[in-house]
Design an enzyme around this catalytic site. Sequence first.
Site, PDB file in Angstrom:
ATOM      1  N   GLY A  12       5.767 -37.616 -11.645  1.00  0.00           N
ATOM      2  CA  GLY A  12       5.730 -37.149 -10.266  1.00  0.00           C
ATOM      3  C   GLY A  12       6.035 -38.269  -9.305  1.00  0.00           C
ATOM      4  N   PRO A  13       6.329 -37.911  -8.071  1.00  0.00           N
ATOM      5  CG  PRO A  13       6.800 -36.699  -6.149  1.00  0.00           C
ATOM      6  CD  PRO A  13       6.370 -36.555  -7.542  1.00  0.00           C
ATOM      7  N   GLY A  40       2.442 -41.801  -5.144  1.00  0.00           N
ATOM      8  CA  GLY A  40       1.393 -41.439  -4.205  1.00  0.00           C
ATOM      9  C   GLY A  40       0.845 -40.039  -4.363  1.00  0.00           C
ATOM     10  CB  THR A  41       1.760 -37.121  -6.314  1.00  0.00           C
ATOM     11  OG1 THR A  41       2.312 -37.864  -7.382  1.00  0.00           O
ATOM     12  CG2 THR A  41       2.842 -36.710  -5.357  1.00  0.00           C
ATOM     13  CB  THR A  80      -3.296 -44.307 -10.171  1.00  0.00           C
ATOM     14  OG1 THR A  80      -1.931 -44.681 -10.111  1.00  0.00           O
ATOM     15  CG2 THR A  80      -4.126 -45.449 -10.686  1.00  0.00           C
ATOM     16  CD  GLU A 123      14.964 -22.546  -1.941  1.00  0.00           C
ATOM     17  OE1 GLU A 123      14.945 -21.638  -2.807  1.00  0.00           O
ATOM     18  OE2 GLU A 123      15.581 -23.604  -2.106  1.00  0.00           O
ATOM     19  CG  ASP A 156      22.268 -23.139  -4.768  1.00  0.00           C
ATOM     20  OD1 ASP A 156      21.446 -23.394  -5.674  1.00  0.00           O
ATOM     21  OD2 ASP A 156      21.951 -22.849  -3.612  1.00  0.00           O
TER      22      ASP A 156
HETATM   23  P1  ADP Z   1       0.341 -42.515  -7.864  1.00  0.00           P
HETATM   24  O1  ADP Z   1      -0.308 -43.228  -8.988  1.00  0.00           O
HETATM   25  O2  ADP Z   1       0.780 -41.134  -8.200  1.00  0.00           O
HETATM   26  O3  ADP Z   1       1.428 -43.267  -7.186  1.00  0.00           O
HETATM   27  P2  ADP Z   1      -2.217 -42.825  -6.687  1.00  0.00           P
HETATM   28  O4  ADP Z   1      -3.044 -42.130  -7.695  1.00  0.00           O
HETATM   29  O5  ADP Z   1      -2.226 -44.295  -6.740  1.00  0.00           O
HETATM   30  O6  ADP Z   1      -0.739 -42.298  -6.727  1.00  0.00           O
HETATM   31  O7  ADP Z   1      -2.647 -42.316  -5.259  1.00  0.00           O
HETATM   32  C1  ADP Z   1      -2.848 -43.199  -4.205  1.00  0.00           C
HETATM   33  C2  ADP Z   1      -3.981 -42.721  -3.337  1.00  0.00           C
HETATM   34  O8  ADP Z   1      -3.645 -41.525  -2.691  1.00  0.00           O
HETATM   35  C3  ADP Z   1      -5.222 -42.407  -4.110  1.00  0.00           C
HETATM   36  O9  ADP Z   1      -6.003 -43.546  -4.299  1.00  0.00           O
HETATM   37  C4  ADP Z   1      -5.914 -41.390  -3.230  1.00  0.00           C
HETATM   38  O10 ADP Z   1      -6.648 -42.032  -2.223  1.00  0.00           O
HETATM   39  C5  ADP Z   1      -4.760 -40.681  -2.582  1.00  0.00           C
HETATM   40  N1  ADP Z   1      -4.464 -39.423  -3.269  1.00  0.00           N
HETATM   41  C6  ADP Z   1      -3.304 -39.105  -3.881  1.00  0.00           C
HETATM   42  N2  ADP Z   1      -3.344 -37.862  -4.397  1.00  0.00           N
HETATM   43  C7  ADP Z   1      -4.566 -37.364  -4.110  1.00  0.00           C
HETATM   44  C8  ADP Z   1      -5.217 -36.131  -4.395  1.00  0.00           C
HETATM   45  N3  ADP Z   1      -4.626 -35.152  -5.053  1.00  0.00           N
HETATM   46  N4  ADP Z   1      -6.485 -35.986  -3.960  1.00  0.00           N
HETATM   47  C9  ADP Z   1      -7.101 -36.967  -3.288  1.00  0.00           C
HETATM   48  N5  ADP Z   1      -6.541 -38.148  -2.993  1.00  0.00           N
HETATM   49  C10 ADP Z   1      -5.289 -38.373  -3.392  1.00  0.00           C
HETATM   50 ZN    ZN Z   2      19.973 -22.813  -3.296  1.00  0.00          ZN
END
Ligand code: ADP
Ligand code: ZN
Length: 668
Positions: free
Chosen positions: A235-236, A238-239, A242, A459, A533
């Site tokens: 996944g992208p 910050g999602t 970790t 869409e 498409d």
């Molecule tokens: P990745 O590893 O996917 O790049 P992280 O797990 O390091 O992202 O996410 C960074 C921070 O963003 C986390 O420490 C948290 O504070 C916040 N965060 C991201 N996704 C969520 C989520 N689904 N729920 C709560 N906090 C999230």
């Molecule tokens: Zn399309």
Amino acid sequence: MADNQNSFQNFKGNQGNKPKKRIGFYWVYVILIAFFIGTIVFGGSSGVRETTMTELTKMLKDGDIEKIELVNGKTAEIYLNDQGMKKYFPNETSQAFGKKPNFMLNTTESRLYAKVDEAQEGLSNPVEVIPVERHNWTGEIISWILPLLLILGFWVLIMRRMGNGAGMGGGQIFNIGKSKAQLYDQEKDNKTTFKDVAGLEEAKEEVMEIVDFLKNPNRYTRLGGKIPKGVLLVGPPGTGKTLLAKSVAGEANVPFFSISGSDFVEMFVGVGASRVRDLFSQAKSKSPCIIFIDEIDAIGRARGKNIVSGGNDERESTLNQLLTEMDGFGTNSGVIVLAATNRADILDKALMRAGRFDRQIYVELPDLNGRRDIFGVHMRGLKLGSDVDKEFLAKQTPGFSGADIANVCNEAALIAARRNKENIDKQDFLDAIDRIVGGLEKKNSVITPSEKKVIAYHEAGHATTSWMLEHAHPLVKVTIVPRGKALGAAWYLPDERQITTKEQMYHEMIATLGGRAAEQIIFGHISTGALNDLEKVSKQAHAMVMYYGLDEKIGNVSYYDSTGQQEYSFQKPFSEKTAETIDAEVSKLIESAYQEALRILNEHKEGLTKLAEKLIDKEVIFTDDLVNIFGERPWKHEERSFSRRKDDKPEATQEQPGNQYPENTTIA
Ligand code: ADP
Ligand code: ZN
């Protein structure tokens, strides 16, 4: 990812005893310097009086000499007998000199022999010159050690520089082959659990099994079941990949090793592999536990693709070592490797093989509800004003990742503090969002309202056309939440048909062109967003004409070559004239499908608009919403259940090239 550093503050790193080592190392310097000075002061033949050849000749003639030693062929050391001592050192006894010579003389071998012989001519018992080979060990050692020390010192300096760059302390030379994994101990540090992870329900469900296994391994091993050794979180950034991995460890109450793929790669050959070995041996000693490798693409990139730079052998050997370790530990050893990447497509296929990272979990950007819940998680510790509405904020933040939202909350708190407020208000949040959007715009994941509108209509166009066509796949879900590089997607439940009729293919083409047609109708112009498409439609039209014999003009001819040899020949299996006909027929087919899409959408423009508005509002719509707008489809679709079971693999159309998503969702 960025704030890992902070949340790992309490880590008991594996280099806890490093300062001691450093002191020990400085002692080596001190001893060496003392040794060096010592040898200069006390060593060698310093302090012996020099003499001249004339004087020596005189001594020889007088018979004052006990013996002459020629050291290394260049220094004559002269020892006097008692008679000589009385003459030259009347105040001292020979004991005072110990074993040291009384005089020394720098000369050459031949000259000394000649002079000694000449001086003693005719004497009854002449003194012989005794040649001696003497090594000045200390001097020689120092001449070796000094440059070595210099090199070593230089190296330490470099290591320290590099170490600092990676956020580590100095004194690394003894630890270079050690893994830099950070250990997160459940007892000592505050736990992350599933309640800290908002949204991501499907992903959580999938990792639940791992938690269960780590808690009661016996239940699984007793039945001979095998639990995956490796799980890939895709996944992208910050999602929350970790975060999810950490929460698995927290839920299961096991130690958690965290390392980034790039930590394995160093400028020294062989370091990566030895770090992998070290990491796994550390992990095994703490089993059951979880190893989390962030950015695994740093080492897991497909091998052998890097021809230009001559192949990165170091990375390859690191990857090989990782594969070996993963094969090496038994399924039941209790070590589970979670890895994160946002580019699953560039990973080496060997990594995904059974028994390695055979399971992939997709961690997507959050939708409206997900964003609301994430706001919920991050607002827990904040003092909020009464006008703060999570729902509203979630609507203001399309395309934001969990990390972005966490950042918004933090920024809002800072803004409120700067304004000397008691609580954080809605306005603070809005300002924080503005600030972060400003920063994000360059990262391109943020969608402007007008773009969002185009995507929604596009869409909705797919959804409407497919709803109105008997043979198009029934729609399951439409979203305009960006996934990776795709701006939106519509999922269909494909029929499990073995044979596709011409009509079915044609209808699918119409539905695929429905997106672009909707843009044409509503906005009067078309955009680049339909690349995928168009590619899909062109391929399909070519296949219909050239392979399946579905075109009237070309007839029942197939230019398909199942042997695959045609790919290597430049010759086409048909004539120029046929080629022209094929081109013409393909264009005709696509054009007529497009006209049909325009016709359908013009007819249902009202429904299309309603659907698009709903999409803009909710970001995700399902079959029910379509039924509400258009009514039930008149055709009964061969008793196919619409309920989305987990293993139903829906088909999706996406709006952007270079998608990074899996083969198993058949995105064309
Ligand atoms: P990745 O590893 O996917 O790049 P992280 O797990 O390091 O992202 O996410 C960074 C921070 O963003 C986390 O420490 C948290 O504070 C916040 N965060 C991201 N996704 C969520 C989520 N689904 N729920 C709560 N906090 C999230
Ligand atoms: Zn399309």
